[in-house]
Design a protein around this motif. Structure first.
Motif, PDB file in Angstrom:
ATOM      1  N   GLN A   8       0.823  -1.209   0.000  1.00  0.00           N
ATOM      2  CA  GLN A   8       0.000   0.000   0.000  1.00  0.00           C
ATOM      3  C   GLN A   8       0.858   1.260   0.000  1.00  0.00           C
ATOM      4  N   ASN A   9       1.940   1.277   0.730  1.00  0.00           N
ATOM      5  CA  ASN A   9       2.820   2.438   0.831  1.00  0.00           C
ATOM      6  C   ASN A   9       4.273   1.985   0.738  1.00  0.00           C
ATOM      7  N   PRO A  10       4.716   1.634  -0.464  1.00  0.00           N
ATOM      8  CA  PRO A  10       6.035   1.021  -0.582  1.00  0.00           C
ATOM      9  C   PRO A  10       7.229   1.925  -0.276  1.00  0.00           C
ATOM     10  N   HIS A  11       7.093   3.242  -0.437  1.00  0.00           N
ATOM     11  CA  HIS A  11       8.273   4.097  -0.293  1.00  0.00           C
ATOM     12  C   HIS A  11       8.129   5.175   0.770  1.00  0.00           C
ATOM     13  N   ARG A  12       7.216   5.013   1.698  1.00  0.00           N
ATOM     14  CA  ARG A  12       7.007   6.040   2.707  1.00  0.00           C
ATOM     15  C   ARG A  12       7.552   5.578   4.053  1.00  0.00           C
ATOM     16  N   THR A  13       8.304   6.446   4.679  1.00  0.00           N
ATOM     17  CA  THR A  13       8.811   6.144   6.014  1.00  0.00           C
ATOM     18  C   THR A  13       7.728   6.429   7.038  1.00  0.00           C
ATOM     19  N   THR A  14       7.943   6.000   8.254  1.00  0.00           N
ATOM     20  CA  THR A  14       6.988   6.272   9.318  1.00  0.00           C
ATOM     21  C   THR A  14       6.828   7.773   9.530  1.00  0.00           C
ATOM     22  N   ALA A  15       7.933   8.512   9.484  1.00  0.00           N
ATOM     23  CA  ALA A  15       7.876   9.970   9.654  1.00  0.00           C
ATOM     24  C   ALA A  15       7.032  10.608   8.554  1.00  0.00           C
ATOM     25  N   GLU A  16       7.176  10.122   7.321  1.00  0.00           N
ATOM     26  CA  GLU A  16       6.381  10.654   6.215  1.00  0.00           C
ATOM     27  C   GLU A  16       4.897  10.364   6.414  1.00  0.00           C
ATOM     28  N   LYS A  17       4.606   9.174   6.875  1.00  0.00           N
ATOM     29  CA  LYS A  17       3.208   8.812   7.117  1.00  0.00           C
ATOM     30  C   LYS A  17       2.597   9.673   8.207  1.00  0.00           C
ATOM     31  N   THR A  61       3.473  12.714   9.163  1.00  0.00           N
ATOM     32  CA  THR A  61       3.400  14.147   8.861  1.00  0.00           C
ATOM     33  C   THR A  61       2.644  14.428   7.568  1.00  0.00           C
ATOM     34  N   ASP A  62       2.057  13.425   6.975  1.00  0.00           N
ATOM     35  CA  ASP A  62       1.310  13.583   5.735  1.00  0.00           C
ATOM     36  C   ASP A  62       0.034  14.391   5.978  1.00  0.00           C
ATOM     37  N   THR A  63      -0.112  15.503   5.270  1.00  0.00           N
ATOM     38  CA  THR A  63      -1.316  16.328   5.381  1.00  0.00           C
ATOM     39  C   THR A  63      -2.065  16.373   4.056  1.00  0.00           C
ATOM     40  N   SER A  64      -1.733  15.479   3.142  1.00  0.00           N
ATOM     41  CA  SER A  64      -2.379  15.487   1.817  1.00  0.00           C
ATOM     42  C   SER A  64      -3.884  15.254   1.913  1.00  0.00           C
ATOM     43  N   TRP A  65      -4.327  14.636   2.982  1.00  0.00           N
ATOM     44  CA  TRP A  65      -5.758  14.409   3.161  1.00  0.00           C
ATOM     45  C   TRP A  65      -6.524  15.729   3.266  1.00  0.00           C
TER      46      TRP A  65
END
Length: 124
Positions: free
Chosen positions: A103-112, A114-118
């Motif tokens: 589902q999220n092959p290239h995202r680190t935990t920090a990226e997940k 801090t993601d505000t794309s929603w």
């Protein structure tokens, strides 16, 4: 109408197993029903089987041991097939990890985290 005397009625084999239960063992199985032993370790055969049939590295299998033990020691629930229960736990965790990677092959935990794309589609 006729009455059936429970004491003399024949018992189907499948129910006989249930009726012959004594203490923590049954006539059908000699495995003891007991809480998870404090010193529980998966047998090598199970670790090898997981690697051979599911491609699960032994290191991953052993990494699952602390959480498995913590949960089952805390519940105190009695079982009679702890090796199999652990095997199923490892398979579940392995499939879960693989699914998350797909589902999220290239995202680190920090990226997940801090993601505000929603919020991009919100009109405030």
């Amino acid at each position: 109408m006729w009455e059936l005397d429970a004491a003399t009625a024949p018992v189907p084999p499948v129910f006989a197993r249930t009726l012959q239960t004594t203490s923590h063992t049954t006539a059908f199985s000699s495995a003891a029903i007991e809480p998870l032993p404090e010193d529980f370790m998966p047998e090598v055969a199970y670790i090898e089987w997981l690697q051979q049939h599911y491609g699960i590295p032994p290191s991953f299998t052993l990494e699952q041991l602390p959480d498995f033990k913590l949960y089952w020691l805390e519940t105190g629930e009695a079982r009679k097939a702890w090796q199999n229960k652990f095997k199923n736990h490892v398979i579940y965790q392995w499939k879960r990890q693989q699914s998350e990677r797909e589902q999220n092959p290239h995202r680190t935990t920090a990226e997940k985290l801090t993601d505000t794309s929603w919020a991009d589609s919100l009109d405030i």
